[in-house]
Design an enzyme around this catalytic site. Structure first.
Site, mmCIF file in Angstrom:
data_model
loop_
_atom_site.group_PDB
_atom_site.id
_atom_site.type_symbol
_atom_site.label_atom_id
_atom_site.label_comp_id
_atom_site.label_asym_id
_atom_site.label_seq_id
_atom_site.Cartn_x
_atom_site.Cartn_y
_atom_site.Cartn_z
ATOM 1 N N HIS A 205 21.001 14.709 44.391
ATOM 2 C CA HIS A 205 21.098 15.320 42.952
ATOM 3 C C HIS A 205 20.106 16.318 42.844
ATOM 4 C CE1 HIS A 205 18.419 12.076 42.082
ATOM 5 N NE2 HIS A 205 17.927 12.647 41.234
HETATM 6 C C1 UD1 Z 1 17.422 14.448 35.862
HETATM 7 C C2 UD1 Z 1 15.827 14.490 36.304
HETATM 8 C C3 UD1 Z 1 15.774 13.984 37.505
HETATM 9 C C4 UD1 Z 1 16.223 12.648 37.846
HETATM 10 C C5 UD1 Z 1 17.553 12.678 37.551
HETATM 11 C C6 UD1 Z 1 18.306 11.039 37.551
HETATM 12 C C7 UD1 Z 1 14.868 16.386 35.078
HETATM 13 C C8 UD1 Z 1 14.213 17.698 35.239
HETATM 14 N N1 UD1 Z 1 15.447 15.958 36.187
HETATM 15 O O1 UD1 Z 1 18.050 15.378 36.969
HETATM 16 O O2 UD1 Z 1 14.405 14.060 37.726
HETATM 17 O O3 UD1 Z 1 15.945 12.161 39.196
HETATM 18 O O4 UD1 Z 1 17.902 13.188 36.314
HETATM 19 O O5 UD1 Z 1 19.900 11.383 37.912
HETATM 20 O O6 UD1 Z 1 14.640 15.745 33.996
HETATM 21 N N2 UD1 Z 1 25.211 16.110 33.711
HETATM 22 C C9 UD1 Z 1 26.681 15.926 33.284
HETATM 23 N N3 UD1 Z 1 26.849 14.662 32.679
HETATM 24 C C10 UD1 Z 1 25.779 13.816 32.495
HETATM 25 C C11 UD1 Z 1 24.442 14.072 33.010
HETATM 26 C C12 UD1 Z 1 24.053 15.595 33.492
HETATM 27 O O7 UD1 Z 1 27.560 16.581 33.470
HETATM 28 O O8 UD1 Z 1 25.763 12.629 31.954
HETATM 29 C C13 UD1 Z 1 25.098 17.710 34.304
HETATM 30 C C14 UD1 Z 1 25.222 18.851 33.121
HETATM 31 O O9 UD1 Z 1 26.014 19.694 33.732
HETATM 32 C C15 UD1 Z 1 23.548 18.919 33.367
HETATM 33 C C16 UD1 Z 1 23.167 18.812 34.725
HETATM 34 O O10 UD1 Z 1 24.165 17.867 35.375
HETATM 35 O O11 UD1 Z 1 23.353 20.124 32.886
HETATM 36 C C17 UD1 Z 1 21.826 18.406 35.095
HETATM 37 O O12 UD1 Z 1 21.510 17.293 34.311
HETATM 38 P P1 UD1 Z 1 19.862 16.958 34.052
HETATM 39 O O13 UD1 Z 1 19.581 15.820 33.315
HETATM 40 O O14 UD1 Z 1 19.341 18.381 33.629
HETATM 41 O O15 UD1 Z 1 19.164 16.990 35.314
HETATM 42 P P2 UD1 Z 1 19.644 16.018 36.764
HETATM 43 O O16 UD1 Z 1 19.955 16.487 37.720
HETATM 44 O O17 UD1 Z 1 20.303 14.769 36.185
HETATM 45 N N1 UDP Z 2 22.690 4.523 40.793
HETATM 46 C C1 UDP Z 2 23.587 4.095 40.266
HETATM 47 N N2 UDP Z 2 24.890 4.796 40.418
HETATM 48 C C2 UDP Z 2 24.980 5.823 41.288
HETATM 49 C C3 UDP Z 2 23.804 6.344 42.128
HETATM 50 C C4 UDP Z 2 22.582 5.801 41.425
HETATM 51 O O1 UDP Z 2 23.623 3.130 39.847
HETATM 52 O O2 UDP Z 2 26.132 6.305 41.604
HETATM 53 C C5 UDP Z 2 21.329 4.034 40.517
HETATM 54 C C6 UDP Z 2 20.397 3.711 41.960
HETATM 55 O O3 UDP Z 2 20.813 2.521 42.409
HETATM 56 C C7 UDP Z 2 19.082 3.706 41.402
HETATM 57 C C8 UDP Z 2 19.092 4.949 40.330
HETATM 58 O O4 UDP Z 2 20.443 4.960 39.763
HETATM 59 O O5 UDP Z 2 18.662 2.453 40.827
HETATM 60 C C9 UDP Z 2 18.502 6.060 40.913
HETATM 61 O O6 UDP Z 2 18.677 7.094 39.924
HETATM 62 P P1 UDP Z 2 18.793 8.570 40.486
HETATM 63 O O7 UDP Z 2 19.070 8.868 41.914
HETATM 64 O O8 UDP Z 2 19.776 9.416 39.506
HETATM 65 O O9 UDP Z 2 17.443 9.243 40.107
HETATM 66 P P2 UDP Z 2 15.841 9.394 40.620
HETATM 67 O O10 UDP Z 2 15.755 7.864 41.247
HETATM 68 O O11 UDP Z 2 15.889 10.100 41.983
HETATM 69 O O12 UDP Z 2 14.906 9.830 39.636
#
Ligand code: UD1
Ligand code: UDP
Length: 358
Positions: A205
């Site tokens: 991601h």
């Molecule tokens: C965010 C965090 C990242 C973290 C990750 C965990 C920042 C800059 N990034 O990244 O550090 O590792 O969360 O998963 O804060 N979207 C959906 N539904 C959702 C959430 C997101 O459709 O419930 C889509 C939307 O198009 C959104 C995009 O994902 O614009 C990115 O979501 P965003 O929260 O900005 O960043 P993540 O990649 O999720």
């Molecule tokens: N995770 C989850 N379901 C998924 C993918 C990840 O529950 O489909 C959990 C995973 O076990 C871990 C956390 O989400 O506890 C990690 O989050 P993510 O990878 O979104 O973010 P990061 O740790 O890189 O910030």
């Protein structure tokens, strides 16, 4: 003490679950939970509150999506208003997301003490949004809870006074210990024709991977080059980019929607190897005794690489595929992430903050 916790993204729900449980067991501290709304799909948010028994948020700000500036700015403004209304003694933030930074900034400007869980992590890659969020949050914080010795050293090098920094271990290890025997096999697993202990579990991601078609295609081709089937719960941002590439289905990967934490830990327990660019999933691979191939050029969790349980493969298809040819489960012996009591250590330190002269 009145503590106000700001969370908003999937890994923060998991981290906060452990600390909230300790808080609930005490009568000298109350927690106000603020959900920024950064993650909003049911399988990115509600499922964690339901299955991990996290208290319902007291305030849901509904601010997700948009550019970094727009998201962070809107969250900052909304959190400030909540702080003015709630008047907490301390604000607690987790990790490195935009919600983390917005919470820390709103609080420090109002002279409310800020506590940061997962302080001191550095990738030294300033193009990562998370790296900027971490650095700024650490420097705005009064109490910095570092998960590792490396994180403590990073904070010392940046000149953060040592009386603010505390080595407490990793709350994700607490979560792993608490929830491991509640792990649940996903309903769809038996329909895939995949044998337990013979698949790659993949997650991707990071913006640097999803938003770069060359890197994303390299990862997908590398996964397809593994000698085992690949189960890939796909983050919504990655789903959009994979669909645009129109490549994954033809490569034979098992793409599934994001799963809840209990299903995720079952997949971690039952895979052969993990391939990920997630911070949390790298550590969970280690907790569950699985080798990890990290789909990045650097990691904040350098201990895992040094211990030989994590390989930095980058995103080149050949290097990903060859790294995935790993056999066995190289369980590191060192206790890298504390003793599973991090949440209690954090709450004890928070209580000490209250008795400190301002
Ligand atoms: C965010 C965090 C990242 C973290 C990750 C965990 C920042 C800059 N990034 O990244 O550090 O590792 O969360 O998963 O804060 N979207 C959906 N539904 C959702 C959430 C997101 O459709 O419930 C889509 C939307 O198009 C959104 C995009 O994902 O614009 C990115 O979501 P965003 O929260 O900005 O960043 P993540 O990649 O999720
Ligand atoms: N995770 C989850 N379901 C998924 C993918 C990840 O529950 O489909 C959990 C995973 O076990 C871990 C956390 O989400 O506890 C990690 O989050 P993510 O990878 O979104 O973010 P990061 O740790 O890189 O910030």
């Amino acid at each position: 003490m009145k503590l106000l916790t700001v969370i908003g993204a999937r890994p923060q729900f998991i981290k906060a679950a452990t600390v909230s449980r300790v808080i609930k067991s005490r009568d000298d501290i109350t927690e106000i939970l603020v959900h920024t709304g950064q993650h909003y799909d049911a399988n990115m948010s509600d499922i964690f509150f339901d299955e991990m028994q996290i208290p319902r948020p007291d305030h849901h700000l509904g601010i997700g999506g948009g550019t970094h500036g727009a998201m962070t700015g809107r969250q900052l403004e909304a959190i400030e208003q909540v702080l003015l209304d709630e008047k907490p003694d301390c604000v607690l933030v987790y990790g490195d997301t935009n919600s983390t930074l917005a919470g820390a900034l709103a609080a420090v400007k109002l002279h409310v003490p800020v506590a940061h869980v997962e302080a001191g992590l550095r990738s030294f890659n300033r193009r990562m949004p998370e790296e900027i969020n971490r650095i700024l949050t650490d420097h705005a914080s009064d109490l910095l809870f570092a998960p590792t010795k490396t994180a403590m050293r990073n904070l010392a090098k940046e000149g953060i006074p040592t009386d603010r920094t505390h080595l407490v271990g990793d709350v994700m290890y607490d979560a792993c210990l608490f929830y491991s025997d509640r792990a649940r096999k996903p309903e769809w697993f038996d329909t895939l024709g995949v044998e337990p202990l013979d698949f790659v579990l993949a997650t991707v991601h990071r913006a640097e991977n999803t938003d770069n078609p060359t890197r994303l295609a390299g990862i997908l081709r590398g996964l397809a080059g593994a000698k085992r089937p690949v189960i890939f719960p796909v983050h919504p941002r990655t789903r959009q980019k994979i669909d645009a590439l129109a490549l994954a289905e033809q490569l034979g990967l098992h793409l599934v929607p994001p799963v809840g934490y209990l299903e995720m830990i079952w997949l971690e327990q039952n895979c052969a190897v993990v391939a990920t660019d997630s911070g949390g999933v790298q550590k969970e691979a280690y907790f569950h005794g699985k080798p990890c191939v990290t789909l990045r050029d650097e990691t904040e969790w350098v201990e895992l690489v040094e211990a030989g349980v994590n390989v930095l493969a980058g995103t080149d298809a050949e290097s990903v595929a060859s790294a995935l040819a790993i056999h066995g489960s190289p369980r590191g012996t060192a206790d890298l992430f504390g003793d599973g009591q991090s949440a209690s250590a954090i709450v004890s330190r928070l209580m000490a903050l209250q008795s400190r002269p301002q």
